[in-house]
Design a protein around this motif. Structure first.
Motif, PDB file in Angstrom:
ATOM      1  N   LYS A 155     112.387  78.538  89.489  1.00  0.00           N
ATOM      2  CA  LYS A 155     111.077  78.454  88.829  1.00  0.00           C
ATOM      3  C   LYS A 155     110.853  79.589  87.830  1.00  0.00           C
ATOM      4  N   LYS A 160     108.307  75.354  81.486  1.00  0.00           N
ATOM      5  CA  LYS A 160     107.641  75.107  82.777  1.00  0.00           C
ATOM      6  C   LYS A 160     107.546  73.610  83.093  1.00  0.00           C
ATOM      7  N   THR A 163     110.566  72.690  85.153  1.00  0.00           N
ATOM      8  CA  THR A 163     110.418  73.196  86.523  1.00  0.00           C
ATOM      9  C   THR A 163     109.464  72.336  87.334  1.00  0.00           C
ATOM     10  N   SER A 164     108.349  71.927  86.717  1.00  0.00           N
ATOM     11  CA  SER A 164     107.311  71.201  87.465  1.00  0.00           C
ATOM     12  C   SER A 164     107.773  69.815  87.917  1.00  0.00           C
ATOM     13  N   SER A 167     109.595  71.035  91.114  1.00  0.00           N
ATOM     14  CA  SER A 167     108.887  71.921  92.034  1.00  0.00           C
ATOM     15  C   SER A 167     107.448  72.157  91.579  1.00  0.00           C
ATOM     16  N   SER A 168     106.523  71.417  92.194  1.00  0.00           N
ATOM     17  CA  SER A 168     105.093  71.592  91.928  1.00  0.00           C
ATOM     18  C   SER A 168     104.371  70.940  93.102  1.00  0.00           C
ATOM     19  N   ASP A 171     105.981  66.448  92.911  1.00  0.00           N
ATOM     20  CA  ASP A 171     107.282  66.574  92.257  1.00  0.00           C
ATOM     21  C   ASP A 171     108.284  65.619  92.890  1.00  0.00           C
ATOM     22  N   ASP A 206     103.252  72.433  79.667  1.00  0.00           N
ATOM     23  CA  ASP A 206     103.815  73.268  80.726  1.00  0.00           C
ATOM     24  C   ASP A 206     103.839  72.600  82.101  1.00  0.00           C
ATOM     25  N   GLN A 207     103.473  71.328  82.187  1.00  0.00           N
ATOM     26  CA  GLN A 207     103.573  70.655  83.477  1.00  0.00           C
ATOM     27  C   GLN A 207     103.405  69.142  83.321  1.00  0.00           C
ATOM     28  N   ARG A 371     100.500  78.329  93.097  1.00  0.00           N
ATOM     29  CA  ARG A 371     100.902  76.950  92.830  1.00  0.00           C
ATOM     30  C   ARG A 371      99.976  76.302  91.808  1.00  0.00           C
ATOM     31  N   LEU A 372     100.576  75.616  90.865  1.00  0.00           N
ATOM     32  CA  LEU A 372      99.769  74.910  89.875  1.00  0.00           C
ATOM     33  C   LEU A 372      99.137  73.683  90.526  1.00  0.00           C
TER      34      LEU A 372
END
Length: 434
Positions: A155, A160, A163-164, A167-168, A171, A206-207, A371-372
Motif C-alpha cells: 500500500k 492509490k 492499491t485500492s 486493499s480497501s 476490494d 485515488d480510489q 482506512r479509506l
C-alpha cells in the motif's frame, strides 16, 4: 518495459472454480507466476487455518483464494477499460499484485506468527524481491517491476487507485474470501451480489468508487462481512484449536531453549528458534510438514507437548467461558494459582483469547490502520461517503466489537482424583456444575 509486458498466451487458460465458475488467464506473465514454486506452495497452506476443525468443508487453500482475487481483479479491470482515471499500463501490475498478495503466508498463519515473530507481509516482500522464481519471473517485465508489485501489496505505491482495487474496505481480496469462505464452510452469511458490485465500480483519481445505484449491494456486502467474522472467523471452537496450536509451538520453542532432547528433532524449526530464517527455510515449511511434526510429537516424553498434539489431532479441544477482563481482575491470579496447585500448568492450559472487528469505518486521518471509506458517486457526479447515505451502514459504522474468552481443559479438571478442594474452587470460579 519488455515485450513480456504485452505477451499473451497462444490460447487462454482456464481454471474451473466453484465460486467464480471459471478463472481466465490470458497473460503469459500471470501463467508463469502461477507455475512458480512459491505460488504452488500455497496449495499446502489452508486459507482458514484451524477453521476446518469446526466447519469440515473449510479445506480450501491460499492457492484457491489467490486465484480468486486475481479473477475478481481481472473482471474489475475489464469494467475500467477505456474509462477516465484508469491507465491501461497499470493492468498487468495490478493483476500480478492481486495474484501474489498472500504469497508470504506460513502454516497456520496467525498462531505461527505469534510465537515465532514472523510476519507474512514481510515474507511476501522477501519472496517478491528476493532470489525466488517469482522475482525472476517478474523481472521479465523489467528490473523495477518486482519493486512496483511489492509496493502495491504494501500500500505504498504512488497510484492509490491500483492499491485500492486489492486493499480497501471494498476490494477484490475481501470479496473473494467472503464468497469463498462462505461456500466452503457451508454457511449462508457470506453471500452478496458481487456481479452487481463489479458493474457499478468506477475508477477515480485515488480510489475505486461505487455508483449510488449499487448502494444496496454494498450494504449486503458489509453485513455479510460482519456476519462472517462473528459466525465463522471468530468461532470459539476454531479459536480453541488455534489456541492449542499456539501452545504447541510455544512448548516446542521452550523445550528447545531448555535443552530438551527430542525423539523427533524439530529440524524445520531450528532457524525459527534462532530467528535467523532464510527464504529457503521459510518456503520449506508448510502445513503438511507441520502436521507431520504434530503426529510424531504425540510420542514425545514431554507430557505437555504430547498432550497438546493429541488434543489438536483428535479434536480434544479446550472448553471456554466468556471472560470480562474487568470482572475477572481478582479471579485471574487466583485461578492461575489454583491450576498450579492442581498440577496443571496455567502457562499452557489457561488461556485468554480476544477477538475484535470493526465491520466498517469512516475516515479517521492519522489513526493506526487508517482506512479509506467507501465512496458513492451520485447521479449529479458528487461524491458521498457511504454511511452518509446508508442508514444500515451508519448503524454499524465505527463500532468495534470485542469478545474475550477463557479457554481451559475441562477433561483434565473432571478427571482429577486428587486436589478435590482445589478442583471445586476452580469449577466454582469458572461457574461449572460438577
Amino acid at each position: 518495459m519488455t515485450d513480456a509486458y504485452y505477451k499473451k498466451l497462444d490460447e487462454e487458460k482456464v481454471f474451473k472454480d466453484p465460486v467464480h465458475r471459471y478463472i481466465h488467464v490470458r497473460d503469459e506473465l500471470i501463467w508463469e507466476l502461477i507455475g512458480t514454486r512459491e505460488f504452488q506452495r500455497l496449495r499446502r497452506v489452508k486459507q482458514l487455518g484451524t477453521t476446518y476443525i469446526t466447519f469440515h468443508g473449510a479445506e480450501h487453500t491460499r492457492f484457491n483464494h489467490s486465484l480468486g482475487v486475481y479473477e475478481i481483479t481481472r473482471r474489475i479491470l475489464d469494467v475500467f477499460e477505456g474509462r477516465p482515471h484508469w491507465d491501461e499500463k497499470e493492468r498487468l501490475l495490478t493483476l500480478a499484485a492481486a495474484l501474489l498478495h498472500d504469497i508470504g503466508h506460513g502454516p497456520f498463519s496467525h498462531a505461527f506468527e505469534k510465537i515465532f515473530g514472523t510476519d507474512h507481509e514481510e515474507w511476501t516482500r522477501r519472496i517478491i524481491l528476493g532470489d525466488s522464481e517469482v522475482n525472476h519471473t517478474l523481472r521479465k517485465v523489467d528490473d523495477s517491476f518486482p519493486q512496483a508489485v511489492s509496493e502495491v501489496i504494501e500500500k505504498t505505491y504512488k497510484n492509490k487507485l491500483v492499491t485500492s482495487i486489492i486493499s480497501s474496505q471494498i476490494d477484490a481480496d475481501r470479496m473473494d474470501y467472503l464468497l469463498r469462505d462462505a461456500y466452503y464452510t457451508g454457511v449462508s452469511y457470506g453471500h452478496f451480489d458481487m456481479e452487481r458490485i463489479l458493474r457499478v465500480m468506477r475508477p477515480m483519481e485515488d480510489q475505486v468508487v461505487i455508483k449510488q445505484s449499487g448502494m444496496h449491494a454494498v450494504e449486503d456486502y458489509i453485513m455479510s462481512r460482519y456476519q462472517m467474522y462473528w459466525q465463522v472467523y471468530f468461532h470459539p471452537v476454531s479459536r480453541s484449536a488455534e489456541v492449542i496450536i499456539n501452545k504447541i509451538f510455544k512448548r516446542v520453542k521452550d523445550l528447545y531453549q531448555q535443552g530438551y532432547e527430542f525423539k523427533q528433532k524439530p529440524n524445520h524449526f531450528y532457524s525459527f528458534f534462532h530467528e535467523k530464517v532464510s527464504l529457503e527455510d521459510y518456503l520449506r515449511l508448510d502445513e503438511a510438514i507441520t502436521l507431520y511434526y504434530f503426529e510424531v510429537w504425540q510420542d514425545e516424553d514431554d507430557r505437555i507437548l504430547s498432550d497438546l498434539c493429541v488434543r489438536f489431532l483428535n479434536r480434544k479441544l479446550f472448553k471456554y467461558v466468556e471472560f470480562n477482563p474487568n470482572q475477572w481482575m481478582n479471579d485471574w491470579p487466583k485461578l492461575q494459582q489454583l491450576f498450579q496447585q492442581a498440577g496443571i500448568d496455567p502457562e499452557y492450559y489457561l488461556v485468554i483469547d480476544s477477538s475484535s472487528d470493526l465491520p466498517y469505518d469512516f475516515y479517521r486521518p492519522g489513526e493506526e490502520g487508517e482506512r479509506l471509506p467507501i465512496h458513492l458517486v451520485m447521479p449529479n457526479g458528487k461524491i458521498r461517503e457511504l454511511s452518509r447515505e446508508s442508514d444500515v451502514v451508519e448503524a454499524i459504522s465505527g463500532k468495534k466489537r470485542t469478545d474475550h474468552k477463557l479457554y481451559y481443559p475441562l477433561d483434565l479438571l473432571m478427571n482429577m482424583k486428587e486436589h478435590t478442594e482445589t478442583k471445586k474452587e476452580i469449577l466454582t470460579i469458572l461457574n461449572i456444575q460438577m
